[in-house]
Design a protein around this motif. Structure first.
Motif, mmCIF file in Angstrom:
data_model
loop_
_atom_site.group_PDB
_atom_site.id
_atom_site.type_symbol
_atom_site.label_atom_id
_atom_site.label_comp_id
_atom_site.label_asym_id
_atom_site.label_seq_id
_atom_site.Cartn_x
_atom_site.Cartn_y
_atom_site.Cartn_z
ATOM 1 N N ALA A 101 6.869 7.265 -3.220
ATOM 2 C CA ALA A 101 5.548 7.276 -3.844
ATOM 3 C C ALA A 101 4.825 5.953 -3.611
ATOM 4 N N VAL A 102 5.538 4.843 -3.743
ATOM 5 C CA VAL A 102 4.944 3.523 -3.495
ATOM 6 C C VAL A 102 4.442 3.432 -2.057
ATOM 7 N N LEU A 103 5.214 3.966 -1.108
ATOM 8 C CA LEU A 103 4.804 3.951 0.296
ATOM 9 C C LEU A 103 3.501 4.725 0.488
ATOM 10 N N VAL A 104 3.396 5.896 -0.151
ATOM 11 C CA VAL A 104 2.162 6.692 -0.067
ATOM 12 C C VAL A 104 0.989 5.918 -0.647
ATOM 13 N N PHE A 105 1.213 5.260 -1.799
ATOM 14 C CA PHE A 105 0.142 4.490 -2.434
ATOM 15 C C PHE A 105 -0.324 3.353 -1.527
ATOM 16 N N ILE A 106 0.625 2.624 -0.943
ATOM 17 C CA ILE A 106 0.277 1.468 -0.123
ATOM 18 C C ILE A 106 -0.492 1.893 1.132
ATOM 19 N N ILE A 107 -0.071 2.979 1.775
ATOM 20 C CA ILE A 107 -0.784 3.456 2.968
ATOM 21 C C ILE A 107 -2.227 3.800 2.623
ATOM 22 N N ASN A 108 -2.422 4.479 1.484
ATOM 23 C CA ASN A 108 -3.784 4.804 1.050
ATOM 24 C C ASN A 108 -4.595 3.542 0.795
ATOM 25 N N LEU A 109 -4.000 2.576 0.121
ATOM 26 C CA LEU A 109 -4.733 1.347 -0.197
ATOM 27 C C LEU A 109 -5.092 0.566 1.058
ATOM 28 N N ILE A 110 -4.223 0.574 2.057
ATOM 29 C CA ILE A 110 -4.525 -0.103 3.313
ATOM 30 C C ILE A 110 -5.700 0.573 4.017
ATOM 31 N N ILE A 111 -5.723 1.895 3.998
ATOM 32 C CA ILE A 111 -6.816 2.623 4.651
ATOM 33 C C ILE A 111 -8.125 2.426 3.890
ATOM 34 N N ILE A 112 -8.072 2.513 2.559
ATOM 35 C CA ILE A 112 -9.288 2.334 1.757
ATOM 36 C C ILE A 112 -9.779 0.898 1.841
ATOM 37 N N ASP A 113 -8.871 -0.078 1.691
ATOM 38 C CA ASP A 113 -9.136 -1.498 1.903
ATOM 39 C C ASP A 113 -10.370 -1.980 1.132
ATOM 40 N N PHE A 114 -10.338 -1.814 -0.196
ATOM 41 C CA PHE A 114 -11.411 -2.304 -1.067
ATOM 42 C C PHE A 114 -10.924 -3.603 -1.708
ATOM 43 N N TRP A 115 -11.669 -4.685 -1.490
ATOM 44 C CA TRP A 115 -11.182 -6.017 -1.882
ATOM 45 C C TRP A 115 -10.910 -6.122 -3.377
ATOM 46 N N ALA A 116 -11.740 -5.474 -4.202
ATOM 47 C CA ALA A 116 -11.556 -5.576 -5.651
ATOM 48 C C ALA A 116 -10.222 -4.970 -6.083
ATOM 49 N N ILE A 117 -9.791 -3.917 -5.377
ATOM 50 C CA ILE A 117 -8.500 -3.293 -5.701
ATOM 51 C C ILE A 117 -7.364 -4.268 -5.409
ATOM 52 N N TRP A 118 -7.442 -4.976 -4.277
ATOM 53 C CA TRP A 118 -6.384 -5.934 -3.934
ATOM 54 C C TRP A 118 -6.305 -7.060 -4.954
ATOM 55 N N VAL A 119 -7.475 -7.544 -5.415
ATOM 56 C CA VAL A 119 -7.488 -8.613 -6.416
ATOM 57 C C VAL A 119 -6.870 -8.125 -7.723
ATOM 58 N N GLY A 120 -7.292 -6.949 -8.176
ATOM 59 C CA GLY A 120 -6.738 -6.390 -9.415
ATOM 60 C C GLY A 120 -5.250 -6.116 -9.302
ATOM 61 N N LEU A 121 -4.833 -5.619 -8.127
ATOM 62 C CA LEU A 121 -3.418 -5.328 -7.915
ATOM 63 C C LEU A 121 -2.588 -6.610 -7.956
ATOM 64 N N ALA A 122 -3.095 -7.678 -7.328
ATOM 65 C CA ALA A 122 -2.371 -8.952 -7.332
ATOM 66 C C ALA A 122 -2.234 -9.492 -8.752
ATOM 67 N N LEU A 123 -3.310 -9.436 -9.538
ATOM 68 C CA LEU A 123 -3.245 -9.920 -10.924
ATOM 69 C C LEU A 123 -2.286 -9.086 -11.753
ATOM 70 N N ALA A 124 -2.319 -7.765 -11.565
ATOM 71 C CA ALA A 124 -1.420 -6.889 -12.324
ATOM 72 C C ALA A 124 0.038 -7.183 -11.988
ATOM 73 N N MET A 125 0.323 -7.407 -10.708
ATOM 74 C CA MET A 125 1.692 -7.712 -10.306
ATOM 75 C C MET A 125 2.156 -9.047 -10.895
ATOM 76 N N ILE A 126 1.259 -10.030 -10.938
ATOM 77 C CA ILE A 126 1.611 -11.322 -11.531
ATOM 78 C C ILE A 126 1.970 -11.172 -13.013
ATOM 79 N N PHE A 127 1.161 -10.396 -13.738
ATOM 80 C CA PHE A 127 1.459 -10.173 -15.163
ATOM 81 C C PHE A 127 2.761 -9.413 -15.340
ATOM 82 N N MET A 128 3.002 -8.401 -14.482
ATOM 83 C CA MET A 128 4.224 -7.614 -14.623
ATOM 84 C C MET A 128 5.453 -8.470 -14.347
ATOM 85 N N SER A 132 5.694 -11.682 -14.713
ATOM 86 C CA SER A 132 5.848 -12.640 -15.824
ATOM 87 C C SER A 132 6.506 -11.993 -17.037
ATOM 88 N N PHE A 133 6.178 -10.710 -17.306
ATOM 89 C CA PHE A 133 6.815 -9.995 -18.415
ATOM 90 C C PHE A 133 8.299 -9.777 -18.144
#
Length: 232
Positions: A201-228, A230-231
């Motif tokens: 499922a993660v592979l499917v999500f990443i392929i879609n995100l690479i094709i869509i390539d919207f910068w705001a999604i990458w920024v939000g994803l990076a911040l979410a991963m940092i918080f996760m 840290s938890f």
């Protein structure tokens, strides 16, 4: 037991069907039917919860500060609706703008229903159902972008169609699923087979995100991963 089961399964169905549900019966096959599905399942879950409370004769209220914050949000939204120039629109809203007082109230009822109905197992089941639905959405979106149209409806034979909204909307919800799936994969309580399925499922999500390539999604994803991280 029956009231508990009705509330529980209505909430699980909501998690499983909300990302992909639509019906080809109106000019707005996604927005109208998806919102009707969500609202109906929320009300079913909430009234089943009320039925259980009446039969048990007791109310187990989650004494948490987030519930107070949620109540405050509903009260403030209600005050804004009362003092609005167009009270009817603020109260009911429209299909295209699901931010009315009625919508906020229903989502508050959804929150209460989840907190007062779900246990740890139900949370895992609903998250896995949601991720399975998102994986199907991701596969469908890849086929649409490749112009492989599997649905027989004329409006679906367009690479811009999907059961969520715009392509960027699909990217946002798939990024959200990526964060949830990554968190579940880091758990030691799930089986190796389930981790492999989550990895697909993660592979499917990443392929879609690479094709869509919207910068705001990458920024939000990076911040979410940092918080996760840290938890953890």
């Amino acid at each position: 037991f029956y009231w508990q089961a009705i509330s529980r399964w209505a909430l699980i169905l909501l998690a499983a069907l909300a990302p992909v549900f639509f019906l080809p019966f109106t000019n707005l096959p996604v927005a109208v039917h998806k919102e009707l599905l969500v609202f109906i399942l929320i009300l079913v879950a909430f009234f089943a919860l009320l039925g259980r409370i009446l039969i048990e004769g007791r109310l187990r209220y989650p004494g948490h500060l987030l519930m107070i914050a949620l109540l405050t949000l509903v009260l403030v939204w209600g005050a804004a609706t009362f003092f609005s120039i167009n009270q009817l629109t603020s109260l009911l809203g429209s299909w295209a703008t699901p931010d009315s007082f009625l919508t906020m109230l229903l989502f508050a009822l959804l929150t209460l229903s989840i907190v007062m109905t779900f246990d740890r197992r139900d949370i895992i089941i609903s998250l896995l159902s949601f991720l399975a639905s998102l994986a199907l959405l991701g596969i469908f979106e890849l086929l649409q972008l490749l112009k492989i149209f599997i649905l027989p409806f004329s409006f679906a034979k367009n690479s811009g169609f999907n059961p969520v909204g715009s392509i960027n909307d699909v990217g946002v919800i798939l990024a959200f699923g990526l964060v949830i799936a990554s968190g579940l994969m880091s758990s030691l309580e799930i089986s190796r087979l389930l981790k492999k399925l989550l990895g697909l499922a993660v592979l499917v999500f990443i392929i879609n995100l690479i094709i869509i390539d919207f910068w705001a999604i990458w920024v939000g994803l990076a911040l979410a991963m940092i918080f996760m991280i840290s938890f953890m």
